[in-house]
Write an enzyme that holds these catalytic residues in place. Structure first.
Site, PDB file in Angstrom:
ATOM      1  N   GLU A  53     -30.715  59.217  34.828  1.00 38.73           N
ATOM      2  CA  GLU A  53     -30.516  58.117  33.873  1.00 38.73           C
ATOM      3  C   GLU A  53     -29.058  57.952  33.416  1.00 38.73           C
ATOM      4  OE1 GLU A  53     -32.307  55.652  32.922  1.00 38.73           O
ATOM      5  OE2 GLU A  53     -34.362  56.224  33.375  1.00 38.73           O
TER       6      GLU A  53
ATOM      7  N   HIS B 101     -32.659  51.575  39.000  1.00 41.14           N
ATOM      8  CA  HIS B 101     -33.219  52.742  39.703  1.00 41.14           C
ATOM      9  C   HIS B 101     -33.424  52.557  41.203  1.00 41.14           C
ATOM     10  CE1 HIS B 101     -34.090  55.496  36.383  1.00 41.14           C
ATOM     11  NE2 HIS B 101     -34.452  54.441  35.662  1.00 41.14           N
TER      12      HIS B 101
ATOM     13  N   HIS C 230     -33.899  46.810  34.123  1.00 37.47           N
ATOM     14  CA  HIS C 230     -33.483  48.218  34.106  1.00 37.47           C
ATOM     15  C   HIS C 230     -34.115  48.973  35.282  1.00 37.47           C
ATOM     16  CE1 HIS C 230     -32.801  52.358  32.999  1.00 37.47           C
ATOM     17  NE2 HIS C 230     -34.091  52.557  33.197  1.00 37.47           N
TER      18      HIS C 230
HETATM   19 FE   FE2 Z   1     -34.835  54.454  33.572  1.00 38.80          FE
END
Ligand code: FE2
Length: 256
Positions: A175, A134, A129
């Site tokens: 997000e 990101h 993740h």
């Molecule tokens: Fe995150």
């Protein structure tokens, strides 16, 4: 005012306490195989459903290279480009630590990866993740600037006991944000870009609300962290999100 300064300084000196060595050599062959599996299926799933700088970032950072990336290798590319650096952490860090890190262009990445038995379920964000979701966008100069600004806003909001305002702004942009690109609806947020189930759901489900993004709406819209989002905020463009957040001052965030 004095108290706010003290709180901010304390947060900024404490984030280092949460950093651990990544111990890249401790990842097993199975861990690397899980990364490769997650990477291959997510890239195929996303196709062009994500804003294009995300795909540019994947290439630039050589995330298609087999195996879990090591933070030093990522930093060797990322830091000269935008001044951002990744550090390893053992799990979720408290909001005040997270925002303090962002305010200094530091992004925390989990020092672990999910198991093959838990490909689609995560109790805490793992390195897939964090790194896949990101880091690609942190290679984009303006998005990198915007993410640091959210860190500064978060530090100020927490000092004023209004942390959830900054958390909701972060959530609905970095997000779980959506954005239009050449008129088409695309994924912007890392939580969506790295999710096998929610990536398509966010774009295609007819059961969710999609509302125009504004910082005011983001700051006041609740979110779920234990289920798919019931609503997504959609920017006119990636550039609009960046502009709106860069224009936001701590004073206005607290007054919205
Ligand atoms: Fe995150």
């Amino acid at each position: 005012m004095l108290q706010e300064t003290i709180t901010r300084d304390q947060a900024l000196t404490r984030w280092q306490d949460y950093v651990v060595p990544q111990c890249w050599e401790s990842f097993t062959d199975e861990d690397h195989a899980v990364w490769d599996l997650l990477f291959a299926r997510q890239v195929e799933l996303l196709g062009s459903r994500v804003v294009s700088p995300f795909l540019d970032g994947i290439d630039l950072l050589r995330l298609s290279h087999p195996g879990v990336p090591d933070v030093e290798g990522l930093n060797a590319i990322l830091e000269p480009r935008t001044g951002w650096r990744t550090v390893a952490v053992p799990g979720l860090v408290p909001d005040e630590i997270f925002f303090a890190m962002l305010s200094e262009r530091i992004f925390p990445v989990g020092n672990f990866i999910r198991t093959r038995q838990q490909l689609d379920y995560l109790e805490a964000p793992d390195c897939f993740h964090d790194m896949f979701g990101h880091i690609p966008m942190l290679a984009h100069h303006d998005f990198a600037e915007m993410t640091q600004q959210i860190g500064r806003l978060g530090v100020a909001a927490i000092a004023a006991d209004e942390g959830p305002r900054a958390a909701r702004l972060y959530w609905h942009s970095v997000e779980f944000g959506l954005a239009r690109e050449h008129g088409e609806l695309k994924i912007l947020g890392a939580g969506l870009a790295s999710s096998f189930g929610e990536a398509h759901f966010s774009l295609e489900s007819e059961e969710v609300e999609r509302l125009p993004f504004s910082v005011e709406r983001a700051v006041h819209t609740p979110y779920r962290h234990d289920a798919f989002q019931p609503r997504y905020l959609v920017s006119q463009s990636l550039e609009q999100t960046i502009r709106d957040i860069l224009d936001l001052t701590p004073e206005r965030l607290l007054a919205l």
